[in-house]
Design an enzyme around this catalytic site. Structure first.
Site, mmCIF file in Angstrom:
data_model
loop_
_atom_site.group_PDB
_atom_site.id
_atom_site.type_symbol
_atom_site.label_atom_id
_atom_site.label_comp_id
_atom_site.label_asym_id
_atom_site.label_seq_id
_atom_site.Cartn_x
_atom_site.Cartn_y
_atom_site.Cartn_z
ATOM 1 N N ASP A 158 -10.208 -12.603 0.695
ATOM 2 C CA ASP A 158 -9.647 -12.896 1.790
ATOM 3 C C ASP A 158 -9.133 -13.711 2.093
ATOM 4 O OD1 ASP A 158 -8.176 -11.647 4.511
ATOM 5 O OD2 ASP A 158 -10.168 -9.843 4.263
ATOM 6 N N HIS A 221 -4.304 -10.594 2.875
ATOM 7 C CA HIS A 221 -5.207 -11.029 2.648
ATOM 8 C C HIS A 221 -5.327 -11.715 1.863
ATOM 9 C CE1 HIS A 221 -6.998 -8.775 6.495
ATOM 10 N NE2 HIS A 221 -6.030 -8.223 6.100
ATOM 11 N N GLU A 285 -3.100 -4.353 5.995
ATOM 12 C CA GLU A 285 -2.225 -5.345 6.965
ATOM 13 C C GLU A 285 -1.511 -5.775 5.940
ATOM 14 O OE1 GLU A 285 -5.642 -5.106 10.047
ATOM 15 O OE2 GLU A 285 -6.378 -6.455 8.286
#
Ligand code: ACM
Length: 484
Positions: A158, A221, A285
């Site tokens: 991440d 990420h 995202e």
């Protein structure tokens, strides 16, 4: 007394004593289950051809599926049978719970016929935000297996950390595995796994019927990877640090060929270390701002015939997923809004914002693992008691919320509901810096999730009574090397 609640259970009078005189008989294909059981019962049970405690693999047994088992405990003998090895392992967990409830000294006489409602019963551990030592993961797997969960989803990369060693890219863990601080606290944090540790975790989990599914997050990420190898990003010459705070980071992978060469190498490692048929590639995202300004990304979007750089999100996932499909593995993505990138039907999806995104994906022909945050995100506090450790965001996910989560909602049409493989809990660790925090978030809500995934009938009051009984294992104790 059992969690998850078995499909059919009849309590019979009497007990079967456990002690030094008990002898096991394990037929072909049942040795692994017998070894596990001996470990759990803590007795040095001999395995003999005439033992009265019998474990038998019987492929001819009908009606129990891939993971079901039948168990009869009588005063004079025990018979655990299953058509497949996974069923024997689940039967062993039932025996473990029955014995634990009696202080390990006997088993109550019962007749059980049990099989899961769903084949995917998982839990995500986010080892990227806060590193968790492999000893903890092993213990966690064992406790999950106790609840008949069968997928450990390891979120390995991440913005805040990269935990997977990849040959040829040593800086992924050397640079990407450490951050200087978090939200200005001045406390460095880091860690990464050795390949041998991951291999042994996969084997340990398999012995308990648990598959370890790795996740490599892309195209967003990805900041830890970009800190290690800036040329994988969108801005030539820019140096980034591993992210020191939480949220959605604007820096994402570039879309040039070197990035896909890199991913091919990373997936090579992933496929070598993990035998899971599914590999998660994130997909959530992903801001597209960098692609909208970077000339190379704009050119790539034009060359690919896309309407614009925003469509590179779906393009990237399709291309990355293809690298897995070509090796016979199924890519898994987080599903977001209905307007999220259209993916090939071979992708399995996890709707995390809202169950409705799962329905839309099922209607498009995707298999779905239900992960809506309001009932499966265990990083939310479990109550508004001020003694709770601070949660990631306002709100709570109570034990009852988890228990009420329905993997295949009754108002879905049957064809869509049939696409639901199961459900899983998410343990994001942004606000869970230690194993003790993770344990606090996980238990007992994970037991409730396990019951939603396994049991055909549910009853919250009855579950609460069973959950109040002693736990099957004491939990994790860090080794000296693992202690902070
Ligand atoms: C997610 O929680 N962003 C999958």
């Amino acid at each position: 007394m059992l969690i998850p609640r078995p499909h059919r259970l009849v309590r019979l009078p009497g007990r079967f004593p456990l002690g030094p005189g008990t002898a096991l008989r394990a037929g072909d294909g049942a040795q692994r289950a017998a070894a596990l059981l001996r470990g759990y019962l803590g007795l040095d049970l001999p395995v003999t051809p005439d033992g009265t405690f019998v474990l038998a693999l019987d492929p001819a047994l009908r009606g129990l599926g891939e993971e079901g088992y039948g168990l009869t405990v009588g005063r004079d003998g025990v018979l655990l049978r299953a058509p497949r090895p996974a069923g024997l392992l689940h039967g062993v967990q039932t025996l473990r719970q029955l014995a634990a409830a009696a202080g390990g000294e006997s088993l109550p006489c019962v007749q059980v016929s049990d099989r899961p409602r769903f084949g995917w019963r998982g839990v995500l551990l986010d080892v990227a935000r806060h590193f968790l030592p492999v000893g903890y993961l092993r213990d966690f797997v064992d406790r999950c297996a106790g609840y008949k969960l069968n997928v450990l989803h390891l979120h390995l990369t991440d913005d805040q950390g990269w935990r997977l060693p990849v040959a040829g890219y040593p800086l992924l863990t050397e640079v990407g595995g450490r951050r200087r601080q978090t939200a200005g606290d001045g406390v460095p944090h880091g860690g990464s796994y050795r390949a041998a540790e991951l291999r042994s975790l996969v084997a340990y989990a398999a012995e308990r019927g648990v598959t370890v599914m790795p996740e490599i997050e892309l195209p967003g990420h990805a900041r830890a990877a970009l800190a290690a190898y800036p040329h994988l990003g969108n801005v030539p010459g820019r140096r980034l640090e591993v992210w020191e705070r939480w949220g959605v980071c604007e820096s994402v992978f570039g879309v040039h060929d070197e990035v896909f060469d890199f991913l091919r190498t990373v997936f090579g490692t992933v496929l070598d270390l993990f035998d899971s048929p599914y590999v998660h590639i994130g997909g959530d995202e992903c801001p597209t701002a960098e692609w909208e300004t970077a000339p190379a990304a704009r050119a790539r979007a034009r060359a690919a015939g896309l309407a614009g750089p925003r469509d590179l999100h779906g393009w990237f996932l399709r291309r990355a997923g293809r690298l897995l499909l070509d090796h016979g593995r199924v890519p898994v993505c987080w599903a977001e809004a209905g307007a999220a990138p259209l993916l090939p039907r071979e992708f399995t999806v996890m709707p995390w914002r809202d169950a409705a995104h799962g329905l839309a994906a099922a209607r498009r022909g995707h298999d779905v693992v239900m992960t809506p945050h309001r009932s499966t995100y265990l990083d939310y506090p479990q109550s508004d008691d001020p003694a709770e450790p601070p949660g990631q965001q306002p709100g709570t996910v109570t034990l009852a919320d988890v228990y009420a989560g329905e993997p295949a909602p009754a108002d879905w049409e049957p064809a869509a509901a049939a696409r639901v493989l199961g459900t899983q809990a998410q343990l994001w660790t942004e606000y869970a810096p230690t194993p003790a925090h993770v344990d606090h978030l996980a238990f007992p809500r994970l037991a409730a999730l396990a019951e939603t995934a396994w049991s055909h009938e549910r009853d919250l009051a009855d579950f609460r009574r069973r959950a109040a009984a002693p736990v099957t294992t004491p939990g994790y104790t860090p080794t000296k090397e693992e202690r902070p």
